[in-house]
Design an enzyme around this catalytic site. Structure first.
Site, PDB file in Angstrom:
ATOM      1  N   GLU A  32      -1.116  -8.653   5.102  1.00  0.00           N
ATOM      2  CA  GLU A  32      -1.014  -8.793   6.565  1.00  0.00           C
ATOM      3  C   GLU A  32      -2.379  -8.706   7.243  1.00  0.00           C
ATOM      4  O   GLU A  32      -2.531  -9.095   8.380  1.00  0.00           O
ATOM      5  CB  GLU A  32      -0.040  -7.747   7.147  1.00  0.00           C
ATOM      6  N   HIS A  55      -3.587  -5.572   1.164  1.00  0.00           N
ATOM      7  CA  HIS A  55      -2.884  -5.816   2.421  1.00  0.00           C
ATOM      8  C   HIS A  55      -2.838  -7.298   2.779  1.00  0.00           C
ATOM      9  O   HIS A  55      -3.781  -7.796   3.403  1.00  0.00           O
ATOM     10  CB  HIS A  55      -3.590  -5.065   3.558  1.00  0.00           C
ATOM     11  N   CYS A  82       0.841  -1.211   0.000  1.00  0.00           N
ATOM     12  CA  CYS A  82       0.000   0.000   0.000  1.00  0.00           C
ATOM     13  C   CYS A  82       0.874   1.257   0.000  1.00  0.00           C
ATOM     14  O   CYS A  82       1.520   1.550  -0.984  1.00  0.00           O
ATOM     15  CB  CYS A  82      -0.969  -0.041   1.173  1.00  0.00           C
TER      16      CYS A  82
END
Lengths: 231, 80
Positions: A205, A203, A86
């Site tokens: 994560e 994302h 990002c």
């Protein structure tokens, strides 16, 4: 494997990355403050999401001049593995470590939701645990994810197979509706020509544990660990 | 010396902010608008000795930081 997660003023996904790498995957992790110059012997640098330097001027424009980025530039030049997520992707673009640039989302809205992505290549340190053409679910959360590159650069990116992820529908097809931000060629993630630096807007994560609604992101981090084990 | 640097998206690129602004102006009843482009204006005060040195530095500032050459162009204007 020792990971280094960079923290800029305004980063806000750094602890999510640390959590996944350390608590979920059992890897060694250190954090790297933007004012530092030592990479502390890490094997992979993670530039996390957020709003580094308040997104002033342009996303990632100020962060690229921080002391740590000079060390990361040299690390990448030597073949070190770097992943930007990002805002991290936006910083890598501004730093010239990846080709192209990000513009405002075509719909002029900040978009925060799950998207489906198609894995375009699997013989890379970032994607070796995925299947070719696999459709995965990851969340996006950005206002400037509309990827553009100059025609010549775009041609080269396509020809060299530098696109690793594209926004797609649930069947893996690229449609206007499945492109959330107007990105050229539905590009969501690319590598550099050497294949050791990657940026992606979604994302991983935030999609590495069942409680979060998807574990597809874990495959990306596991790919890095796998690549390192065989290096 | 005061300088203003105007940074806008390159002509060929779709300026989504400009487009939205144009539509808003049209919905207000303004007619005959051909195009709206939204950019940013940066004001810089400098105390260089010469105009030539000022211009040279401003040019370098634009190339290094103020504009992203992939998607933006810039115009520099100087006022005493």
């Amino acid at each position: 494997m020792k990971f280094g997660v960079v923290i800029f003023p305004g980063s806000n996904c750094d602890q999510d990355c640390v959590h996944v790498l350390k608590d979920v995957l059992g890897q060694g992790v250190v954090t790297l403050w933007h004012q530092e110059t030592s990479l502390k012997g890490v094997k992979c640098v993670v530039l996390p999401g957020g709003f580094s330097y308040g997104d002033y001027l342009r996303t990632g424009a100020i962060a690229r001049f921080s002391p740590i980025m000079q060390s990361i530039g040299a690390f990448a030049k030597d073949g070190g593995v770097v992943i930007g997520i990002c805002n991290g992707f936006q910083i890598l673009l501004e730093a010239g470590l990846l080709p192209g640039a990000m513009m405002r989302n075509a719909g002029l809205r900040f978009i925060c939701r799950f998207v489906t992505l198609r894995v375009e290549r699997t013989e890379t340190p970032f994607t070796n645990r995925f299947r070719q053409g696999q459709v995965i679910r990851l969340p996006i959360a950005h206002n400037e994810g509309n990827y553009v590159a100059e025609p010549e650069a775009l041609k080269a990116i396509r020809q060299r197979g530098q696109v690793l992820f594209r926004y797609c529908d649930a069947n893996g097809e690229l449609t206007d509706d499945s492109n959330p931000n107007g990105s050229t060629d539905a590009i969501a993630g690319i590598t550099n020509t050497a294949g050791n630096v990657m940026g992606l807007m979604p994302h991983p994560e935030r999609a590495s544990e069942p409680a979060l609604g998807s574990v597809d992101g874990r495959l990306l981090f596991e790919s890095l660990i796998e690549a390192h084990a065989h290096a | 010396m005061k300088a203003t640097v105007a940074v806008t998206l390159k002509p060929g690129l779709l300026d989504v902010q400009g487009k939205a602004t144009q539509q808003a102006l049209e919905s207000l009843g303004f007619k005959g608008i051909k195009q709206v482009r939204v950019g940013k204006l940066i004001e810089i005060e400098l105390n260089h000795a010469t105009v030539a040195a000022t211009k040279r530095d401003l040019e370098r500032m634009c190339q290094k930081l103020l504009a992203n050459p992939v998607v933006e162009t810039y115009r520099i204007a100087l006022a005493r």
